[in-house]
Scaffold this motif. Sequence first.
Motif: not given
Length: 249
Positions: A1-15, A32-37
């Motif tokens: 099953m294909e997965f298209f994530d609508c809610n993820a971020y990256f970067g180094l947060p203050a906390q 890739d490790h989780a299988g999110v396309d």
Amino acid sequence: MEFFDCNAYFGLPAQRPLAPVGSAELLLAEMDHAGVDRALVWHIAQHDVAPQTGNAMLAEAIAPHQRLWGCWTMLPNQAREFPEPDELFRQMREARVAALRVFPESHKFLLNRVSMGVLLDAMSRRRVPLFLSVKRGMSWRGVYDVLAEFPDLTCVVCDHGCWGEDRLFRPFIERYPNVAVDTSQYLLDGGIEAFVTDYGARRMLYGSGFPESYFGGMMMAIKHAQIPLAAKEAIAHGNLARMIEEVQL
């Protein structure tokens, strides 16, 4: 099953969360490790530093990666810190940015017609999605207030609470046809099934909340939900893909 994530971020947060993901490349490795396309992503600097800074960092980071779509952050524009809507949408198109976020409580403004009516009207006409996180920078009352003023707005309410907060989001799902919720914190036994039974599968999007939550948790919940396969695929990737296709930039 294909997965298209609508809610993820990256970067180094203050906390920092337990395992911060500092770059788009590291994010893709985790996907890739989780299988999110694919993923619609934002940069934590959009919240922790300044929207203008974070937006630029996001655009630069995702430019080489076709699997990543961007979600910029906006502020009220009375001080002319951002382009007018038509120019903003042109810049979004060039940067592969398909949606916008706001963090009113964190950034100290009120999200309403007085402060952001010009932009929100334009977003409603052009079907540009507005992502609102009730975990970060948005109250439930604020969600209700902005939807009452902009009932045609395409909107995704994210991070809506552990164990389900159906009494808070079901009323506006029933009233406003262009509003959806994500799955990132919908940890309710039978919640996905009940939602799909009552409203269909079009109003829910797979969102992980990564890196503050794992990709795989809600992937497993969707895969094993007692709903038709077509509904699983709509939630996993189809609804977000359709939403992006409908955007008129």
